[in-house]
Structures are given as structure tokens and as C-alpha cells.
Write an enzyme that holds these catalytic residues in place. Structure first.
Site, PDB file in Angstrom:
ATOM      1  CD  GLU A  92      -2.387   1.383   2.765  1.00  0.00           C
ATOM      2  OE1 GLU A  92      -3.372   0.667   3.012  1.00  0.00           O
ATOM      3  OE2 GLU A  92      -1.910   2.202   3.582  1.00  0.00           O
ATOM      4  CE1 TYR A  94      -9.935  10.082  -3.627  1.00  0.00           C
ATOM      5  CE2 TYR A  94     -10.630  11.024  -1.533  1.00  0.00           C
ATOM      6  CZ  TYR A  94     -10.549  11.090  -2.905  1.00  0.00           C
ATOM      7  OH  TYR A  94     -11.081  12.173  -3.564  1.00  0.00           O
ATOM      8  CG  HIS A 152     -13.518   0.155  13.579  1.00  0.00           C
ATOM      9  ND1 HIS A 152     -14.401   1.089  14.047  1.00  0.00           N
ATOM     10  CD2 HIS A 152     -12.705   0.807  12.711  1.00  0.00           C
ATOM     11  CE1 HIS A 152     -14.154   2.262  13.464  1.00  0.00           C
ATOM     12  NE2 HIS A 152     -13.120   2.110  12.647  1.00  0.00           N
ATOM     13  CE  LYS A 202      12.263   7.451   3.874  1.00  0.00           C
ATOM     14  NZ  LYS A 202      11.781   8.211   4.989  1.00  0.00           N
TER      15      LYS A 202
HETATM   16  P1  FAD Z   1     -16.971   0.173   8.428  1.00  0.00           P
HETATM   17  O1  FAD Z   1     -16.887  -1.203   7.944  1.00  0.00           O
HETATM   18  O2  FAD Z   1     -18.093   1.024   7.932  1.00  0.00           O
HETATM   19  O3  FAD Z   1     -17.037   0.133  10.035  1.00  0.00           O
HETATM   20  C1  FAD Z   1     -16.880   1.307  10.810  1.00  0.00           C
HETATM   21  C2  FAD Z   1     -17.446   1.097  12.201  1.00  0.00           C
HETATM   22  O4  FAD Z   1     -18.872   1.049  12.149  1.00  0.00           O
HETATM   23  C3  FAD Z   1     -17.032  -0.215  12.864  1.00  0.00           C
HETATM   24  O5  FAD Z   1     -16.915   0.022  14.249  1.00  0.00           O
HETATM   25  C4  FAD Z   1     -18.192  -1.145  12.573  1.00  0.00           C
HETATM   26  O6  FAD Z   1     -18.295  -2.171  13.555  1.00  0.00           O
HETATM   27  C5  FAD Z   1     -19.363  -0.190  12.604  1.00  0.00           C
HETATM   28  N1  FAD Z   1     -20.463  -0.530  11.677  1.00  0.00           N
HETATM   29  C6  FAD Z   1     -20.348  -1.014  10.424  1.00  0.00           C
HETATM   30  N2  FAD Z   1     -21.563  -1.125   9.850  1.00  0.00           N
HETATM   31  C7  FAD Z   1     -22.471  -0.683  10.758  1.00  0.00           C
HETATM   32  C8  FAD Z   1     -23.897  -0.533  10.766  1.00  0.00           C
HETATM   33  N3  FAD Z   1     -24.637  -0.870   9.699  1.00  0.00           N
HETATM   34  N4  FAD Z   1     -24.494  -0.031  11.887  1.00  0.00           N
HETATM   35  C9  FAD Z   1     -23.759   0.304  12.980  1.00  0.00           C
HETATM   36  N5  FAD Z   1     -22.393   0.186  13.036  1.00  0.00           N
HETATM   37  C10 FAD Z   1     -21.767  -0.304  11.934  1.00  0.00           C
HETATM   38  N6  FAD Z   1      -8.875   5.497   5.826  1.00  0.00           N
HETATM   39  C11 FAD Z   1      -8.821   6.507   4.929  1.00  0.00           C
HETATM   40  O7  FAD Z   1      -9.299   7.622   5.215  1.00  0.00           O
HETATM   41  N7  FAD Z   1      -8.220   6.326   3.696  1.00  0.00           N
HETATM   42  C12 FAD Z   1      -7.697   5.134   3.326  1.00  0.00           C
HETATM   43  O8  FAD Z   1      -7.182   5.009   2.218  1.00  0.00           O
HETATM   44  C13 FAD Z   1      -7.740   4.045   4.248  1.00  0.00           C
HETATM   45  N8  FAD Z   1      -7.241   2.820   3.929  1.00  0.00           N
HETATM   46  C14 FAD Z   1      -7.369   1.774   4.815  1.00  0.00           C
HETATM   47  C15 FAD Z   1      -6.915   0.490   4.438  1.00  0.00           C
HETATM   48  C16 FAD Z   1      -7.039  -0.588   5.315  1.00  0.00           C
HETATM   49  C17 FAD Z   1      -6.578  -1.954   4.891  1.00  0.00           C
HETATM   50  C18 FAD Z   1      -7.604  -0.388   6.609  1.00  0.00           C
HETATM   51  C19 FAD Z   1      -7.713  -1.529   7.586  1.00  0.00           C
HETATM   52  C20 FAD Z   1      -8.059   0.877   6.986  1.00  0.00           C
HETATM   53  C21 FAD Z   1      -7.951   1.965   6.094  1.00  0.00           C
HETATM   54  N9  FAD Z   1      -8.427   3.248   6.428  1.00  0.00           N
HETATM   55  C22 FAD Z   1      -8.358   4.273   5.522  1.00  0.00           C
HETATM   56  C23 FAD Z   1      -8.998   3.509   7.747  1.00  0.00           C
HETATM   57  C24 FAD Z   1     -10.528   3.294   7.784  1.00  0.00           C
HETATM   58  O9  FAD Z   1     -11.171   4.219   6.945  1.00  0.00           O
HETATM   59  C25 FAD Z   1     -10.968   3.476   9.223  1.00  0.00           C
HETATM   60  O10 FAD Z   1     -10.484   2.441  10.020  1.00  0.00           O
HETATM   61  C26 FAD Z   1     -12.459   3.691   9.448  1.00  0.00           C
HETATM   62  O11 FAD Z   1     -12.599   4.166  10.786  1.00  0.00           O
HETATM   63  C27 FAD Z   1     -13.313   2.439   9.284  1.00  0.00           C
HETATM   64  O12 FAD Z   1     -13.432   2.056   7.987  1.00  0.00           O
HETATM   65  P2  FAD Z   1     -14.194   0.680   7.563  1.00  0.00           P
HETATM   66  O13 FAD Z   1     -14.303   0.672   6.115  1.00  0.00           O
HETATM   67  O14 FAD Z   1     -13.588  -0.473   8.249  1.00  0.00           O
HETATM   68  O15 FAD Z   1     -15.651   1.011   8.213  1.00  0.00           O
END
Ligand code: FAD
Length: 318
Positions: A19, A51, A184, A306
Site C-alpha cells: 500500500e 485516499y 475496530h 519507504k
Molecule cells: P466500516 O466497515 O463502515 O465500520 C466502521 C465502524 O462502524 C465499525 O466500528 C463497525 O463495527 C461499525 N459498523 C459497520 N456497519 C455498521 C452498521 N450498519 N451499523 C452500525 N455500526 C456499523 N482510511 C482513509 O481515510 N483512507 C484510506 O485510504 C484508508 N485505507 C485503509 C486500508 C485498510 C486496509 C484499513 C484496515 C483501513 C484503512 N483506512 C483508511 C482507515 C478506515 O477508513 C478506518 O479504520 C475507518 O474508521 C473504518 O473504515 P471501515 O471501512 O472499516 O468502516
């Protein structure tokens, strides 16, 4: 090609992937590409590009007033994806966020990616816009990644957001989502978090990439739970070699993870960051050996701009 195709073609062999993060606005793209270049030795079939959403900044002016601005520190995700595709012939995986987008803007963004010949997206909710500590969707945007997964899956079936009087061309994106072996940070418990992960997969995610972790047992337990819950998609472990002494405190705070005692001890015994970086490399090599033996589809490295330490690790593993 899709990440799922690459897994199939690897035929059980562990995939090396990375990444990368766009440079700070105004910096040269050359540095980033030059850092990726030596990693081509390990033939990554895909490279993720993060992003970054807008941030709210208060900037002091010479006259003493404070100017409030909204700015994006690291733009350029799509351009970098295009550069990776053209310079290295490697499939880029742009991260696509709920945060900062309306559903229609997301649709247009996906149309752009499709026209560029991008076959994969990693669908994420995104972090809260700095300096806020709670996530707020844009009006008519999504609150959870699962909703955005559904939109991409719908587009893949030719279902766009609005009725149209002409036939809509289906996209064909391979969809990745994120998961957290150590939970999370907002989820009340593992169980709840896990159910929402399952929802992302049920709505169309093709594979999972995990947050970084330093204790393999946490990953193994997580995968076991996934399989017991009927989540059958490939799960890529996300790995970051620890690179400074300070990261012992910073990484747990930023990424909500626990550092194993043995790693803490080894890093605390270091006299400087050069030694700490070496300890980080050795720890990661051990992690990778064990993960590879356990049959993970790939090892996904957070390079943070890096590549020297990832090269040392990859030389031992691939
Ligand atoms: P979700 O899957 O939507 O979950 C977020 C939270 O909401 C969790 O606590 C989950 O349990 C809860 N939840 C999910 N669905 C529901 C529902 N229907 N009702 C109630 N609660 C719910 N961030 C960036 O800004 N840019 C990036 O490029 C980026 N890349 C990443 C790459 C990886 C591999 C990882 C692991 C993280 C990355 N992140 C990035 C960080 C990520 O955006 C954050 O961790 C964010 O807080 C959660 O994203 P998610 O897609 O896991 O969220």
C-alpha cells in the site's frame, strides 16, 4: 486484472503486495515512484493507493486573525493509480471512501476508475475528517462501508443510482474491504464488529485486508472466527514493520492495537532508531514466515512511503 484473478493465478503461492500513500500536496510524485521501483523485484500483482479526505485547518494570518480553511493534504489517488498502471503495468487498487462523498459523486468517481481501466477498489468508510473525532457522512453520503459495497456491487450489475432511459453498462470491479483483528475502535465488542464485517461480505466484498497487527495469534483467531461465521473470501494480513522507537507508543494509539511484550522489550533495548528499525524488520520476517506457512493468500505491506525495510523482509520471504 482483478485481485481475485491474481489469487487464482498464484495457485497457492503467497502474493506480495503493498500500500502506498500519495505525497503531500505540492511534493514530487517521482519520490514515490522511485520508492516503488525496487519493490518490482518481488512482482506485486497489485498496489493499493490510499485516499485522503479533506481536513479542517485553522491557519493564523500575519494580521493575527485565524483563517479557517478546508484542504486536502494528500490529493492525487487516481493520478497515482494511473501512473502505477502505466509505469509498472501493475494493477492499482484505489481506496474509495464514504467520507466526503455524496452517493452521486461516488458513482461518478467509480465511472472514472472504470474508464481508466481500473479493476479493483478497496471500499472503506474513512476516518473522521480532522480534527473531529467522530465520523460524519456528507449529506446524501454513506455512514458505513457496507452501504458503499452495495453501491459498487449494484453498478457491477448495471444498476446505477437513478433511472435511465438507456441501457447502463455494468462495471466489473473486484471489491476489497477492511477488517480489524483487534476490533475496530468504535465497535462496542468483537461480536458486533464481526457481524458488520459479515454484512460487507454478504453485500458483495470479494476479499478482506486487515489492519496491521504485531501478534500473529490475533490474526489467526480472527480468521478462524471468520471461517466459523461462513466468511469464505480470502483474507490478506496487513503488515507494517515497526521502524522507530516512538512507534511503540504511536502505532497502538493510532491503530488501536496491542504490542507484544517481546517486541516492546526488544525495541526498548535499542539505543537508536537504526537499531529499532532492524528489530522491526526481524520481527516482521518472523511474522511473515509464520503467516506464509499458515497459507495466507498474500502479505500486504504498509510501506508508508519507504521501501528499504520492506525490501529486506521480502528478500527473506519471496
Ligand atoms: P466500516 O466497515 O463502515 O465500520 C466502521 C465502524 O462502524 C465499525 O466500528 C463497525 O463495527 C461499525 N459498523 C459497520 N456497519 C455498521 C452498521 N450498519 N451499523 C452500525 N455500526 C456499523 N482510511 C482513509 O481515510 N483512507 C484510506 O485510504 C484508508 N485505507 C485503509 C486500508 C485498510 C486496509 C484499513 C484496515 C483501513 C484503512 N483506512 C483508511 C482507515 C478506515 O477508513 C478506518 O479504520 C475507518 O474508521 C473504518 O473504515 P471501515 O471501512 O472499516 O468502516
Amino acid at each position: 486484472a482483478k485481485v481475485s484473478d491474481h489469487i487464482r493465478r498464484a495457485n497457492g503461492k503467497t502474493i506480495f503486495s503493498i500500500e502506498v500513500i500519495p505525497p503531500i500536496k505540492g511534493d514530487n510524485l517521482k519520490n514515490l515512484l522511485d520508492n516503488i521501483e525496487p519493490l518490482m523485484e518481488f512482482k506485486p500483482p497489485f498496489i493499493d493507493v490510499t485516499y485522503h479526505r479533506e481536513e479542517y485547518i485553522e491557519r493564523p494570518e500575519p494580521d493575527g486573525t485565524i483563517r479557517k480553511i478546508i484542504t486536502r493534504k494528500r490529493p492525487g489517488t487516481v493520478g497515482i493509480c494511473s501512473a502505477i498502471l502505466h509505469r509498472f503495468g501493475v494493477d492499482p487498487v484505489p481506496h474509495v471512501l464514504c467520507g466526503g462523498f455524496t452517493r452521486d459523486e461516488t458513482e461518478d468517481f467509480l465511472v472514472d476508475l472504470n474508464y481508466l481501466g481500473i479493476d479493483n477498489v478497496l471500499v472503506l468508510r474513512g476516518d473522521p475528517a480532522k480534527p473531529f473525532d467522530t465520523f460524519k457522512p456528507k449529506t446524501n453520503g454513506y455512514s458505513y462501508a457496507s452501504e458503499l459495497v452495495e453501491q459498487v456491487a449494484n453498478m457491477n450489475r448495471g444498476l446505477y443510482l437513478h433511472e435511465s432511459d438507456h441501457a447502463m453498462t455494468p462495471s466489473d470491479f473486484c471489491i476489497g474491504v477492511a477488517a480489524y483483528p483487534e476490533k475496530h475502535f468504535e465497535a462496542v465488542d468483537h461480536e458486533t464488529d464481526f457481524n458488520y464485517l459479515k454484512m460487507k461480505v454478504d453485500k458483495g466484498a470479494d476479499y478482506i485486508v486487515t489492519q496491521m497487527f504485531f501478534d500473529n495469534q490475533k490474526f489467526f483467531d480472527f480468521v478462524k472466527k471468520c471461517r466459523e461465521a461462513g466468511i469464505t473470501v480470502p483474507i490478506f494480513p496487513g503488515l507494517k514493520p515497526l521502524s522507530t522507537r516512538k512507534q511503540l507508543q504511536v502505532l497502538p494509539r493510532l491503530f488501536h492495537l496491542e504490542m507484544p511484550q517481546d517486541l516492546i522489550k526488544a525495541v526498548e533495548a535499542c539505543e537508536n532508531d537504526v537499531q529499532a528499525r532492524q528489530v522491526g524488520v526481524e520481527w516482521c520476517i518472523q511474522q511473515c514466515r509464520e503467516l506464509t506457512k499458515a497459507g495466507v493468500p498474500g502479505l500486504h505491506f504498509y510501506t508508508m512511503g519507504k521501501s528499504d525495510n520492506v525490501i529486506k523482509i521480502a528478500r527473506e520471504i519471496f
